[in-house]
Write a protein that holds these residues in place. Structure first.
Motif, PDB file in Angstrom:
ATOM      1  N   ARG A  11       5.735  31.849  20.449  1.00 43.80           N
ATOM      2  CA  ARG A  11       6.523  31.684  21.573  1.00 43.80           C
ATOM      3  C   ARG A  11       7.713  30.751  21.205  1.00 43.80           C
ATOM      4  O   ARG A  11       7.554  29.752  20.561  1.00 43.80           O
ATOM      5  N   ASP A  12       8.786  30.997  21.990  1.00 42.38           N
ATOM      6  CA  ASP A  12      10.052  29.944  21.290  1.00 42.38           C
ATOM      7  C   ASP A  12       9.940  28.895  22.501  1.00 42.38           C
ATOM      8  O   ASP A  12       9.985  28.724  23.693  1.00 42.38           O
ATOM      9  N   LEU A  13       8.992  27.770  22.002  1.00 42.59           N
ATOM     10  CA  LEU A  13       8.715  26.346  22.627  1.00 42.59           C
ATOM     11  C   LEU A  13       9.868  25.603  21.673  1.00 42.59           C
ATOM     12  O   LEU A  13       9.961  25.549  20.516  1.00 42.59           O
ATOM     13  N   ALA A  14      10.195  24.346  22.716  1.00 47.53           N
ATOM     14  CA  ALA A  14      11.047  23.310  22.178  1.00 47.53           C
ATOM     15  C   ALA A  14      10.308  22.489  21.527  1.00 47.53           C
ATOM     16  O   ALA A  14      10.346  21.267  21.853  1.00 47.53           O
ATOM     17  N   ILE A  15       9.057  22.681  20.884  1.00 48.00           N
ATOM     18  CA  ILE A  15       8.567  21.648  19.955  1.00 48.00           C
ATOM     19  C   ILE A  15       7.925  22.191  18.647  1.00 48.00           C
ATOM     20  O   ILE A  15       7.667  23.424  18.626  1.00 48.00           O
ATOM     21  N   ALA A  16       7.749  21.530  17.664  1.00 44.85           N
ATOM     22  CA  ALA A  16       7.556  21.938  16.324  1.00 44.85           C
ATOM     23  C   ALA A  16       5.913  22.169  16.261  1.00 44.85           C
ATOM     24  O   ALA A  16       5.173  21.789  17.055  1.00 44.85           O
ATOM     25  N   PRO A  17       5.682  22.998  15.377  1.00 43.89           N
ATOM     26  CA  PRO A  17       4.215  23.512  15.385  1.00 43.89           C
ATOM     27  C   PRO A  17       3.128  22.270  15.204  1.00 43.89           C
ATOM     28  O   PRO A  17       2.282  22.073  15.715  1.00 43.89           O
ATOM     29  N   GLU A  18       3.474  21.291  14.259  1.00 40.19           N
ATOM     30  CA  GLU A  18       2.726  20.157  14.011  1.00 40.19           C
ATOM     31  C   GLU A  18       2.695  19.382  15.239  1.00 40.19           C
ATOM     32  O   GLU A  18       1.439  18.657  15.611  1.00 40.19           O
ATOM     33  N   GLU A  19       3.712  19.324  16.042  1.00 39.38           N
ATOM     34  CA  GLU A  19       3.656  18.715  17.576  1.00 39.38           C
ATOM     35  C   GLU A  19       2.404  19.378  18.221  1.00 39.38           C
ATOM     36  O   GLU A  19       1.891  18.431  19.193  1.00 39.38           O
ATOM     37  N   LEU A  20       2.651  20.657  18.534  1.00 42.45           N
ATOM     38  CA  LEU A  20       1.993  21.596  19.508  1.00 42.45           C
ATOM     39  C   LEU A  20       0.426  21.235  18.814  1.00 42.45           C
ATOM     40  O   LEU A  20      -0.283  21.182  19.703  1.00 42.45           O
ATOM     41  N   ALA A  21       0.282  21.265  17.613  1.00 40.16           N
ATOM     42  CA  ALA A  21      -1.328  20.814  17.113  1.00 40.16           C
ATOM     43  C   ALA A  21      -1.512  19.536  17.580  1.00 40.16           C
ATOM     44  O   ALA A  21      -2.754  19.495  17.995  1.00 40.16           O
ATOM     45  N   ARG A  22      -1.171  18.527  17.492  1.00 38.70           N
ATOM     46  CA  ARG A  22      -1.057  17.328  17.738  1.00 38.70           C
ATOM     47  C   ARG A  22      -1.245  17.174  19.200  1.00 38.70           C
ATOM     48  O   ARG A  22      -2.585  16.499  19.790  1.00 38.70           O
ATOM     49  N   LEU A  23      -0.873  18.067  19.992  1.00 40.95           N
ATOM     50  CA  LEU A  23      -1.060  17.764  21.496  1.00 40.95           C
ATOM     51  C   LEU A  23      -2.148  18.405  22.028  1.00 40.95           C
ATOM     52  O   LEU A  23      -2.906  17.887  22.705  1.00 40.95           O
ATOM     53  N   ALA A  24      -2.375  19.578  21.305  1.00 40.92           N
ATOM     54  CA  ALA A  24      -3.685  20.302  21.304  1.00 40.92           C
ATOM     55  C   ALA A  24      -4.906  19.629  20.885  1.00 40.92           C
ATOM     56  O   ALA A  24      -6.039  19.574  21.804  1.00 40.92           O
ATOM     57  N   ARG A  25      -4.832  18.758  19.945  1.00 40.24           N
ATOM     58  CA  ARG A  25      -6.016  17.970  19.592  1.00 40.24           C
ATOM     59  C   ARG A  25      -6.244  16.879  20.413  1.00 40.24           C
ATOM     60  O   ARG A  25      -7.311  16.584  20.747  1.00 40.24           O
ATOM     61  N   ARG A  26      -4.995  16.314  21.191  1.00 37.02           N
ATOM     62  CA  ARG A  26      -5.418  15.181  21.926  1.00 37.02           C
ATOM     63  C   ARG A  26      -5.870  15.978  23.193  1.00 37.02           C
ATOM     64  O   ARG A  26      -6.965  15.086  23.898  1.00 37.02           O
ATOM     65  N   ILE A  27      -5.653  16.897  23.757  1.00 36.77           N
ATOM     66  CA  ILE A  27      -6.083  17.662  24.999  1.00 36.77           C
ATOM     67  C   ILE A  27      -7.677  17.822  24.741  1.00 36.77           C
ATOM     68  O   ILE A  27      -8.532  17.768  25.592  1.00 36.77           O
ATOM     69  N   GLU A  28      -7.880  18.598  23.397  1.00 30.88           N
ATOM     70  CA  GLU A  28      -9.399  18.573  23.065  1.00 30.88           C
ATOM     71  C   GLU A  28     -10.331  17.409  23.254  1.00 30.88           C
ATOM     72  O   GLU A  28     -11.518  17.520  23.621  1.00 30.88           O
ATOM     73  N   ALA A  29      -9.624  16.184  22.589  1.00 36.38           N
ATOM     74  CA  ALA A  29     -10.386  15.066  22.534  1.00 36.38           C
ATOM     75  C   ALA A  29     -10.846  14.756  24.137  1.00 36.38           C
ATOM     76  O   ALA A  29     -11.744  14.247  24.495  1.00 36.38           O
ATOM     77  N   ASP A  30      -9.691  15.095  25.181  1.00 32.05           N
ATOM     78  CA  ASP A  30      -9.913  14.592  26.300  1.00 32.05           C
ATOM     79  C   ASP A  30     -10.893  15.506  27.332  1.00 32.05           C
ATOM     80  O   ASP A  30     -11.090  15.309  28.660  1.00 32.05           O
TER      81      ASP A  30
END
Length: 82
Positions: A11-30
């Motif tokens: 999807r056209d997101l205003a976020i780099a794939p690496e940032e998306l992965a970092r955010l997902a990892r943080r969500i998973e940790a919580d």
């Protein structure tokens, strides 16, 4: 980065794939419950080969969905009617 391992179009997101992965990892940790094994994200993101248990795959997919939602909301203009 794999498209959620299901060949979904990115999807056209205003976020780099690496940032998306970092955010997902943080969500998973919580998230409540047993955390995914340390190597699971590398497998999920296609950085290394391997297999994941269904519970782990589901957990990482839900975290990635949450990250996409946050990224899409962050990229939307504010609603002037509110």
């Amino acid at each position: 980065m794999c498209s959620d391992c299901l060949d979904e179009p990115s999807r056209d997101l205003a976020i780099a794939p690496e940032e998306l992965a970092r955010l997902a990892r943080r969500i998973e940790a919580d998230m409540s419950g047993e955390p995914a094994p340390a190597h699971a994200w590398s497998v999920y993101l296609g950085e290394e080969s391997g297999a994941l248990e269904w519970r782990t795959l589901d957990r990482l997919a839900r975290a990635m969905d949450g990250a996409r939602l946050i990224a899409s909301m962050a990229g939307r203009p504010a609603d002037p009617s509110r």
